[in-house]
Design a protein around this motif. Structure first.
Motif, PDB file in Angstrom:
ATOM      1  N   ALA A   1       0.824  -1.212   0.000  1.00  0.00           N
ATOM      2  CA  ALA A   1       0.000   0.000   0.000  1.00  0.00           C
ATOM      3  C   ALA A   1       0.856   1.260   0.000  1.00  0.00           C
ATOM      4  CB  ALA A   1      -0.943  -0.005   1.204  1.00  0.00           C
ATOM      5  N   TYR A   2       2.000   1.211   0.678  1.00  0.00           N
ATOM      6  CA  TYR A   2       2.852   2.393   0.808  1.00  0.00           C
ATOM      7  C   TYR A   2       4.150   2.273   0.003  1.00  0.00           C
ATOM      8  CZ  TYR A   2      -0.210   4.359   4.319  1.00  0.00           C
ATOM      9  OH  TYR A   2      -1.295   4.893   4.964  1.00  0.00           O
ATOM     10  N   GLU A   3       4.123   1.424  -1.012  1.00  0.00           N
ATOM     11  CA  GLU A   3       5.290   1.272  -1.882  1.00  0.00           C
ATOM     12  C   GLU A   3       5.632   2.613  -2.532  1.00  0.00           C
ATOM     13  OE1 GLU A   3       6.870  -1.582  -5.543  1.00  0.00           O
ATOM     14  OE2 GLU A   3       4.824  -1.744  -4.802  1.00  0.00           O
ATOM     15  N   GLY A   4       6.888   2.981  -2.466  1.00  0.00           N
ATOM     16  CA  GLY A   4       7.312   4.254  -3.014  1.00  0.00           C
ATOM     17  C   GLY A   4       7.159   5.415  -2.046  1.00  0.00           C
ATOM     18  N   VAL A   5       6.509   5.153  -0.917  1.00  0.00           N
ATOM     19  CA  VAL A   5       6.330   6.185   0.115  1.00  0.00           C
ATOM     20  C   VAL A   5       7.234   5.890   1.308  1.00  0.00           C
ATOM     21  CG1 VAL A   5       4.666   7.309   1.664  1.00  0.00           C
ATOM     22  CG2 VAL A   5       3.944   6.541  -0.609  1.00  0.00           C
ATOM     23  N   PHE A   6       7.198   4.639   1.793  1.00  0.00           N
ATOM     24  CA  PHE A   6       8.029   4.226   2.916  1.00  0.00           C
ATOM     25  C   PHE A   6       8.755   2.929   2.598  1.00  0.00           C
ATOM     26  CE2 PHE A   6       4.657   6.586   5.322  1.00  0.00           C
ATOM     27  CZ  PHE A   6       5.485   7.596   5.799  1.00  0.00           C
ATOM     28  N   SER A   7       9.908   2.755   3.190  1.00  0.00           N
ATOM     29  CA  SER A   7      10.655   1.509   3.030  1.00  0.00           C
ATOM     30  C   SER A   7       9.951   0.389   3.796  1.00  0.00           C
ATOM     31  CB  SER A   7      12.077   1.671   3.580  1.00  0.00           C
ATOM     32  OG  SER A   7      12.045   1.826   4.993  1.00  0.00           O
ATOM     33  N   ARG A   8      10.288  -0.837   3.450  1.00  0.00           N
ATOM     34  CA  ARG A   8       9.714  -1.982   4.168  1.00  0.00           C
ATOM     35  C   ARG A   8      10.103  -1.938   5.643  1.00  0.00           C
ATOM     36  NH1 ARG A   8       7.534  -7.037   3.356  1.00  0.00           N
ATOM     37  NH2 ARG A   8       8.023  -8.548   5.007  1.00  0.00           N
ATOM     38  N   GLU A   9      11.313  -1.452   5.924  1.00  0.00           N
ATOM     39  CA  GLU A   9      11.770  -1.371   7.316  1.00  0.00           C
ATOM     40  C   GLU A   9      10.892  -0.409   8.118  1.00  0.00           C
ATOM     41  OE1 GLU A   9      14.707  -3.154   4.872  1.00  0.00           O
ATOM     42  OE2 GLU A   9      13.784  -1.165   4.659  1.00  0.00           O
ATOM     43  N   THR A  10      10.525   0.715   7.513  1.00  0.00           N
ATOM     44  CA  THR A  10       9.671   1.684   8.199  1.00  0.00           C
ATOM     45  C   THR A  10       8.289   1.098   8.440  1.00  0.00           C
ATOM     46  OG1 THR A  10      10.848   3.550   7.223  1.00  0.00           O
ATOM     47  CG2 THR A  10       8.615   3.977   8.021  1.00  0.00           C
TER      48      THR A  10
ATOM     49  N   LEU B   1      -6.754  -8.990  17.152  1.00  0.00           N
ATOM     50  CA  LEU B   1      -5.499  -8.247  17.265  1.00  0.00           C
ATOM     51  C   LEU B   1      -4.913  -7.845  15.912  1.00  0.00           C
ATOM     52  CD1 LEU B   1      -3.318  -7.060  19.104  1.00  0.00           C
ATOM     53  CD2 LEU B   1      -2.200  -9.304  19.110  1.00  0.00           C
ATOM     54  N   PRO B   2      -4.821  -8.738  14.915  1.00  0.00           N
ATOM     55  CA  PRO B   2      -4.242  -8.312  13.640  1.00  0.00           C
ATOM     56  C   PRO B   2      -5.005  -7.159  12.986  1.00  0.00           C
ATOM     57  CG  PRO B   2      -4.323 -10.695  13.759  1.00  0.00           C
ATOM     58  CD  PRO B   2      -5.101 -10.184  14.925  1.00  0.00           C
ATOM     59  N   VAL B   3      -6.338  -7.159  13.115  1.00  0.00           N
ATOM     60  CA  VAL B   3      -7.144  -6.084  12.539  1.00  0.00           C
ATOM     61  C   VAL B   3      -6.800  -4.756  13.198  1.00  0.00           C
ATOM     62  CG1 VAL B   3      -9.498  -5.225  12.224  1.00  0.00           C
ATOM     63  CG2 VAL B   3      -9.018  -7.662  11.962  1.00  0.00           C
ATOM     64  N   LEU B   4      -6.698  -4.769  14.529  1.00  0.00           N
ATOM     65  CA  LEU B   4      -6.396  -3.540  15.263  1.00  0.00           C
ATOM     66  C   LEU B   4      -4.971  -3.073  14.996  1.00  0.00           C
ATOM     67  CD1 LEU B   4      -8.100  -4.341  18.680  1.00  0.00           C
ATOM     68  CD2 LEU B   4      -9.030  -3.092  16.735  1.00  0.00           C
ATOM     69  N   VAL B   5      -4.035  -4.000  14.928  1.00  0.00           N
ATOM     70  CA  VAL B   5      -2.642  -3.646  14.633  1.00  0.00           C
ATOM     71  C   VAL B   5      -2.540  -3.029  13.246  1.00  0.00           C
ATOM     72  CG1 VAL B   5      -0.344  -4.611  14.164  1.00  0.00           C
ATOM     73  CG2 VAL B   5      -1.582  -5.291  16.227  1.00  0.00           C
ATOM     74  N   ALA B   6      -3.219  -3.643  12.283  1.00  0.00           N
ATOM     75  CA  ALA B   6      -3.190  -3.101  10.922  1.00  0.00           C
ATOM     76  C   ALA B   6      -3.765  -1.699  10.886  1.00  0.00           C
ATOM     77  CB  ALA B   6      -3.968  -4.016   9.972  1.00  0.00           C
ATOM     78  N   ARG B   7      -4.870  -1.474  11.604  1.00  0.00           N
ATOM     79  CA  ARG B   7      -5.506  -0.149  11.620  1.00  0.00           C
ATOM     80  C   ARG B   7      -4.585   0.895  12.256  1.00  0.00           C
ATOM     81  NH1 ARG B   7     -11.080   0.186  14.714  1.00  0.00           N
ATOM     82  NH2 ARG B   7     -11.590  -1.391  13.152  1.00  0.00           N
ATOM     83  N   GLN B   8      -3.990   0.543  13.401  1.00  0.00           N
ATOM     84  CA  GLN B   8      -3.108   1.483  14.093  1.00  0.00           C
ATOM     85  C   GLN B   8      -1.863   1.798  13.258  1.00  0.00           C
ATOM     86  OE1 GLN B   8      -3.397   3.282  16.707  1.00  0.00           O
ATOM     87  NE2 GLN B   8      -1.298   3.906  17.183  1.00  0.00           N
ATOM     88  N   ALA B   9      -1.253   0.776  12.672  1.00  0.00           N
ATOM     89  CA  ALA B   9      -0.057   0.986  11.854  1.00  0.00           C
ATOM     90  C   ALA B   9      -0.376   1.838  10.632  1.00  0.00           C
ATOM     91  CB  ALA B   9       0.534  -0.360  11.431  1.00  0.00           C
ATOM     92  N   ARG B  10      -1.514   1.562  10.012  1.00  0.00           N
ATOM     93  CA  ARG B  10      -1.910   2.337   8.828  1.00  0.00           C
ATOM     94  C   ARG B  10      -2.127   3.809   9.178  1.00  0.00           C
ATOM     95  NH1 ARG B  10      -3.889   0.811   3.921  1.00  0.00           N
ATOM     96  NH2 ARG B  10      -4.100  -1.361   4.602  1.00  0.00           N
ATOM     97  N   GLU B  11      -2.776   4.065  10.320  1.00  0.00           N
ATOM     98  CA  GLU B  11      -3.015   5.449  10.744  1.00  0.00           C
ATOM     99  C   GLU B  11      -1.703   6.188  10.991  1.00  0.00           C
ATOM    100  OE1 GLU B  11      -5.724   7.637  11.407  1.00  0.00           O
ATOM    101  OE2 GLU B  11      -6.617   6.255   9.992  1.00  0.00           O
ATOM    102  N   GLN B  12      -0.756   5.511  11.644  1.00  0.00           N
ATOM    103  CA  GLN B  12       0.524   6.156  11.930  1.00  0.00           C
ATOM    104  C   GLN B  12       1.309   6.407  10.636  1.00  0.00           C
ATOM    105  OE1 GLN B  12       1.714   7.362  14.976  1.00  0.00           O
ATOM    106  NE2 GLN B  12      -0.418   6.991  15.513  1.00  0.00           N
ATOM    107  N   LEU B  13       1.256   5.462   9.711  1.00  0.00           N
ATOM    108  CA  LEU B  13       1.959   5.653   8.442  1.00  0.00           C
ATOM    109  C   LEU B  13       1.316   6.760   7.625  1.00  0.00           C
ATOM    110  CD1 LEU B  13       2.534   1.899   7.544  1.00  0.00           C
ATOM    111  CD2 LEU B  13       4.340   3.578   7.999  1.00  0.00           C
ATOM    112  N   MET B  14      -0.014   6.812   7.631  1.00  0.00           N
ATOM    113  CA  MET B  14      -0.692   7.865   6.891  1.00  0.00           C
ATOM    114  C   MET B  14      -0.350   9.237   7.470  1.00  0.00           C
ATOM    115  SD  MET B  14      -4.770   8.516   6.279  1.00  0.00           S
ATOM    116  CE  MET B  14      -5.000   6.871   5.604  1.00  0.00           C
ATOM    117  N   ALA B  15      -0.361   9.344   8.797  1.00  0.00           N
ATOM    118  CA  ALA B  15      -0.026  10.616   9.436  1.00  0.00           C
ATOM    119  C   ALA B  15       1.407  11.023   9.110  1.00  0.00           C
ATOM    120  CB  ALA B  15      -0.224  10.505  10.951  1.00  0.00           C
TER     121      ALA B  15
END
Length: 203
Positions: free
Chosen positions: A17-26, A48-62
């Protein structure tokens, strides 16, 4: 059952989803940070995976918005209270419901609790506003920097101040420990304030 393979798959999905925006490490670090935040308080492991995905996505988007890697299609509002278990959750849910997606909304707490106040979930459901798998989220510098409008409720100076942001402090009562009738009054107070804010932002 949640396994390391599950979280590796989350990294793959978000990395795509974030290819070209963030590295895999980030991306992997965002997933790990979300997992460390949410795993200790997970009562239903299957969610848990659903919540982790949501939280990680929000932080990456921000982070992408802050760094200018992702354009903001709509204004960003951040609601903050101490525990992100009552007022800020209600305000965010009401703003999302009333704005018809014309704003993007986040909420956070300076000292997040383990769970959202059940009375808050109940009074929102009475208005047809479901809180799907809600969880208190920590206040991070990234989400503050990504926001255009920051609304605080009872958290004092916990929220960092940045130039160019609009800050409002709402004197809204805390629903913690209150009977359901009082929580309804708080909901209605917040709805009035949120409606006025949205009119000001969108009209």
């Amino acid at each position: 059952m949640t396994t390391d393979h599950t979280f590796a798959a989350l990294v793959d999905d978000l990395g795509y989803a974030y290819e070209g925006v963030f590295s895999r490490e980030t991306v992997a670090q965002a997933v790990e940070d979300a997992r460390l935040l949410l795993e200790p308080r997970a009562t239903v492991r299957d969610f848990l995976p659903v919540l982790v995905a949501r939280q990680a996505r929000e932080q990456l988007m921000a982070a992408a918005q802050v760094e200018g890697k992702l354009a903001k299609p709509v204004p960003e509002i951040l609601f903050v209270c101490v525990h992100n278990a009552g007022r800020s959750q209600m305000a965010a849910a009401l703003a999302e419901h009333l704005s018809a997606r014309r704003v993007h909304v986040r909420s956070a707490g300076s000292q997040p609790a383990d769970e959202v106040n059940p009375s808050v979930i109940e009074v929102l459901a009475e208005r047809g506003i479901p809180l799907s798998q809600p969880y208190p989220k920590p206040l991070t510098d990234t989400v503050v920097r990504a926001a255009d409008v920051i609304v605080t409720m009872g958290c004092g100076d916990a929220c960092p101040a940045y130039p160019g942001k609009r800050y409002e402090d709402w004197p809204v009562a805390d629903p913690a420990g209150q009977p359901i009738a009082v929580v309804r009054d708080i909901r209605d107070d917040l709805q009035s304030r949120v409606s006025a804010l949205l009119r000001d932002l969108l009209d």
